[in-house]
Design an enzyme around this catalytic site. Structure first.
Site, mmCIF file in Angstrom:
data_model
loop_
_atom_site.group_PDB
_atom_site.id
_atom_site.type_symbol
_atom_site.label_atom_id
_atom_site.label_comp_id
_atom_site.label_asym_id
_atom_site.label_seq_id
_atom_site.Cartn_x
_atom_site.Cartn_y
_atom_site.Cartn_z
ATOM 1 N N THR A 16 0.833 -1.216 0.000
ATOM 2 C CA THR A 16 0.000 0.000 0.000
ATOM 3 C C THR A 16 0.864 1.262 0.000
ATOM 4 O O THR A 16 0.705 2.152 -0.838
ATOM 5 C CB THR A 16 -0.918 0.007 1.251
ATOM 6 O OG1 THR A 16 -1.678 -1.199 1.254
ATOM 7 C CG2 THR A 16 -1.842 1.194 1.257
ATOM 8 N N ALA A 36 14.047 19.573 -2.978
ATOM 9 C CA ALA A 36 15.186 18.856 -2.376
ATOM 10 C C ALA A 36 16.524 19.398 -2.875
ATOM 11 O O ALA A 36 17.535 19.303 -2.182
ATOM 12 C CB ALA A 36 15.080 17.365 -2.703
ATOM 13 N N LYS A 208 2.694 4.334 18.384
ATOM 14 C CA LYS A 208 2.784 5.751 18.006
ATOM 15 C C LYS A 208 2.897 6.637 19.245
ATOM 16 O O LYS A 208 3.644 7.616 19.250
ATOM 17 C CB LYS A 208 1.557 6.133 17.179
ATOM 18 C CG LYS A 208 1.522 5.445 15.815
ATOM 19 C CD LYS A 208 0.153 5.539 15.189
ATOM 20 C CE LYS A 208 0.093 4.863 13.831
ATOM 21 N NZ LYS A 208 -1.268 4.614 13.372
ATOM 22 N N GLY A 305 -3.570 5.205 4.858
ATOM 23 C CA GLY A 305 -3.841 5.208 3.420
ATOM 24 C C GLY A 305 -2.545 5.415 2.655
ATOM 25 O O GLY A 305 -1.615 6.065 3.151
HETATM 26 P P1 NAP Z 1 1.702 -3.901 2.915
HETATM 27 O O1 NAP Z 1 0.701 -3.385 1.963
HETATM 28 O O2 NAP Z 1 1.463 -5.205 3.574
HETATM 29 O O3 NAP Z 1 3.112 -3.938 2.162
HETATM 30 C C1 NAP Z 1 4.236 -4.593 2.671
HETATM 31 C C2 NAP Z 1 5.229 -4.806 1.546
HETATM 32 O O4 NAP Z 1 6.407 -5.393 2.058
HETATM 33 C C3 NAP Z 1 4.711 -5.736 0.439
HETATM 34 O O5 NAP Z 1 5.124 -5.255 -0.818
HETATM 35 C C4 NAP Z 1 5.374 -7.084 0.755
HETATM 36 O O6 NAP Z 1 5.607 -7.850 -0.407
HETATM 37 C C5 NAP Z 1 6.698 -6.606 1.341
HETATM 38 N N1 NAP Z 1 7.231 -7.562 2.320
HETATM 39 C C6 NAP Z 1 6.703 -7.888 3.523
HETATM 40 N N2 NAP Z 1 7.480 -8.802 4.141
HETATM 41 C C7 NAP Z 1 8.515 -9.051 3.305
HETATM 42 C C8 NAP Z 1 9.654 -9.893 3.373
HETATM 43 N N3 NAP Z 1 9.884 -10.685 4.429
HETATM 44 N N4 NAP Z 1 10.522 -9.905 2.335
HETATM 45 C C9 NAP Z 1 10.314 -9.118 1.257
HETATM 46 N N5 NAP Z 1 9.254 -8.276 1.146
HETATM 47 C C10 NAP Z 1 8.369 -8.239 2.153
HETATM 48 O O7 NAP Z 1 1.952 -2.859 4.106
HETATM 49 P P2 NAP Z 1 1.702 -1.280 4.077
HETATM 50 O O8 NAP Z 1 0.309 -0.993 4.486
HETATM 51 O O9 NAP Z 1 2.250 -0.694 2.847
HETATM 52 O O10 NAP Z 1 2.595 -0.851 5.338
HETATM 53 C C11 NAP Z 1 3.997 -0.781 5.252
HETATM 54 C C12 NAP Z 1 4.535 -0.100 6.509
HETATM 55 O O11 NAP Z 1 3.985 1.210 6.599
HETATM 56 C C13 NAP Z 1 4.174 -0.796 7.827
HETATM 57 O O12 NAP Z 1 5.225 -0.623 8.740
HETATM 58 C C14 NAP Z 1 2.944 -0.029 8.295
HETATM 59 O O13 NAP Z 1 2.767 -0.072 9.688
HETATM 60 C C15 NAP Z 1 3.321 1.365 7.839
HETATM 61 N N6 NAP Z 1 2.218 2.287 7.642
HETATM 62 C C16 NAP Z 1 1.142 1.913 6.902
HETATM 63 C C17 NAP Z 1 0.123 2.814 6.681
HETATM 64 C C18 NAP Z 1 -1.089 2.458 5.859
HETATM 65 O O14 NAP Z 1 -2.031 3.263 5.823
HETATM 66 N N7 NAP Z 1 -1.124 1.314 5.199
HETATM 67 C C19 NAP Z 1 0.199 4.105 7.224
HETATM 68 C C20 NAP Z 1 1.322 4.457 7.988
HETATM 69 C C21 NAP Z 1 2.318 3.534 8.177
HETATM 70 P P3 NAP Z 1 4.348 -8.433 -1.271
HETATM 71 O O15 NAP Z 1 3.641 -7.220 -1.821
HETATM 72 O O16 NAP Z 1 4.969 -9.244 -2.352
HETATM 73 O O17 NAP Z 1 3.509 -9.215 -0.299
HETATM 74 N N1 HSE Z 2 -3.010 0.820 10.610
HETATM 75 C C1 HSE Z 2 -2.649 2.177 10.843
HETATM 76 C C2 HSE Z 2 -3.890 2.972 11.185
HETATM 77 C C3 HSE Z 2 -1.953 2.754 9.639
HETATM 78 O O1 HSE Z 2 -4.996 2.489 10.920
HETATM 79 O O2 HSE Z 2 -3.756 4.068 11.725
HETATM 80 C C4 HSE Z 2 -1.408 4.138 9.870
HETATM 81 O O3 HSE Z 2 -0.363 4.122 10.788
#
Ligand code: NAP
Ligand code: HSE
Length: 439
Positions: A16, A36, A208, A305
């Site tokens: 995501t 930048a 957080k 998001g």
């Molecule tokens: P996600 O959609 O699950 O994406 C994770 C990515 O990492 C995927 O591309 C996955 O590969 C890859 N991955 C996971 N484990 C791996 C491994 N062992 N080796 C190689 N690749 C690996 O997660 P996300 O929502 O983008 O979140 C990513 C980070 O941002 C997390 O720390 C989350 O807490 C943080 N975050 C998320 C949000 C949000 O709104 N989603 C907001 C703030 C912060 P595949 O695609 O091939 O499965």
């Molecule tokens: N899962 C987290 C939330 C993503 O819903 O706030 C953003 O950190």
């Protein structure tokens, strides 16, 4: 514009946030470069499945399923970690830092649990670890506290810091929808963590809060000292009663600096409906920070998001690029305070925290029950602000009685609840939700 070559980025994760980061970097490349001072180019990326189709153009990027290949790539300047979890990300980030690369991450679990170690490694390598996206999605609250409020003694902060929980509570309150159905929707929209129990059990918000408290008060990261409650016990009945009494139920992270130490807690909270935080809905987050000079300040925006989080990731990237040639001593310290100036302030035991309470009791409709309940509360030094008794058919479930109390310690409330639940006329476990005036 600078004639320096582009800064080379290795991206860990194409989910995501990773895919959105690539998309926004491309879409806004011109403005980002002008800000930048150098172009930012993603040259390598990793994902579990590199054959999976992604909603973004990956041409020109060296792809691998082994993230260690990215962090060990000597041609990179910065690693952007958007994989999530602490294993193997802790090792990946430490490896990247030890090889002199800077790191940008959105991973709050990693920073809250291993940040103290990671910042020490970064310090030893003169490297930067930037983590704005780890707290409250798009909102630049880390920058606001570390830089904008640097002249203040921060007294407290309170925030809606989990978008998924707020999305669920808002849909329960405004549309009367069920918990499980709304959670599935939040997952489909990419808001929830890979394991959504991190959201609904309050763990993500506690990660957080750990970060916010460290940069607000100049204390080390102490996730294990945060009191944590999630939202899975919140029912539509309580959402409705709260509304009727002039409150909204919000999942808050609260950090207060008291004379006895720092309070760190995450739990559902009744917030007066006139308060701004009571009116922050859906996936939006908001954090109030009270400084002695600034007074109360408020930071609001999308808390989760892909694109919202990418905005914060890229802001960090721009900061890192601008700082590439700066002397390490002149950079903003990771935890706001200089590393040798962090304070070991005591953390207040949850039993000593004082709040007012909303209690919902199931009571058999018999003479004298309320007298027993009020006697137990009175004996515990707990004064009552309001009682609401529903006139409805009781049966074995009893009738609901809602009690709002004045401020009392958690210890006194725990003792009173045990005594009240032992009464033969009490039909179910008492629901207790803490209240905060936020003033
Ligand atoms: P996600 O959609 O699950 O994406 C994770 C990515 O990492 C995927 O591309 C996955 O590969 C890859 N991955 C996971 N484990 C791996 C491994 N062992 N080796 C190689 N690749 C690996 O997660 P996300 O929502 O983008 O979140 C990513 C980070 O941002 C997390 O720390 C989350 O807490 C943080 N975050 C998320 C949000 C949000 O709104 N989603 C907001 C703030 C912060 P595949 O695609 O091939 O499965
Ligand atoms: N899962 C987290 C939330 C993503 O819903 O706030 C953003 O950190």
């Amino acid at each position: 514009m600078s004639s320096l070559p582009p800064v080379r980025i290795g991206l860990l994760g194409l989910g995501t946030v990773g895919a959105s980061t690539l998309e926004v970097l491309r879409r806004n490349a011109d403005a980002i470069t002008r800000r930048a001072g150098r172009a930012i180019e993603v040259v390598a990326a990793s994902a579990r499945d590199i054959k999976k189709s992604r909603p973004v153009d990956l041409s020109g990027i060296e792809l691998t399923s082994d993230p260690f290949k990215v962090v060990n790539n000597h041609h990179l300047d910065v690693v952007v970690e958007l994989m999530g979890g602490t294993d193997p990300t802790r090792e990946l980030v430490v490896t990247a830092l030890k090889s002199g690369k800077h790191v940008v991450t959105a991973n709050k679990a990693l920073i809250a649990l291993h940040g103290n170690e990671i910042f020490e490694v970064a310090h030893g390598s003169n490297a930067i670890v930037a983590f704005e996206a780890a707290v409250a999605g798009a909102i630049p609250v880390v920058k606001a506290i570390r830089e904008g409020l640097a002249g203040n003694h921060i007294e407290w902060l309170a925030g809606i810091i989990n978008g998924t929980c707020n999305y669920i509570l808002t849909a329960m309150s405004d549309e009367g929808r069920d918990f499980a159905e709304v959670l599935a929707e939040a997952q489909a929209l990419g808001y929830a963590e890979a394991d959504p129990s991190f959201d609904v059990d309050g763990i993500d918000a506690a990660h957080k809060l750990t970060i916010l408290a460290a940069i607000a008060f100049g204390i080390p990261l102490q996730f294990d000292r945060v009191y944590i409650e999630g939202i899975s016990q919140i029912s539509r009945v309580d959402v409705e009663y709260a509304k009727r009494l002039g409150y909204r139920i919000k999942h808050l992270g609260l950090a207060n600096q008291r004379a006895s130490g720092i309070e760190l807690r995450v739990h559902p909270t009744l917030v007066p409906e006139r308060q701004i935080l009571a009116n922050v809905n859906g996936v939006m987050n908001a954090i109030m920070v009270k400084g002695d000079a600034a007074g109360a300040t408020l930071y609001y925006g999308a808390g989760a998001g892909g694109q919202a989080t990418a905005s914060a990731v890229i802001a960090d990237l721009v900061d890192v690029v601008r700082a590439l040639n700066s002397h390490p001593e002149s950079r903003v310290p990771h935890l706001s305070f200089q590393p040798d100036a962090l304070a070991e302030l005591p953390i207040v035991d949850m039993h000593d925290v004082r709040t007012s309470y909303y209690l919902r009791l199931g009571v058999l409709d018999q003479v004298g029950v309320l007298a027993d309940v009020t006697r137990i509360l009175g004996d515990g030094g707990i004064s009552i602000e309001a009682i609401l008794q529903q006139e409805q058919a009781g049966g074995a479930q009893g009738v609901p009685v809602i009690i709002l109390t004045h401020e009392v310690s958690e210890r006194a409330m725990n003792e009173a609840i045990i005594e009240i639940e032992a009464l033969s006329q009490i039909t179910s476990k008492i629901v207790r939700i803490r209240m905060e005036p936020l003033a």
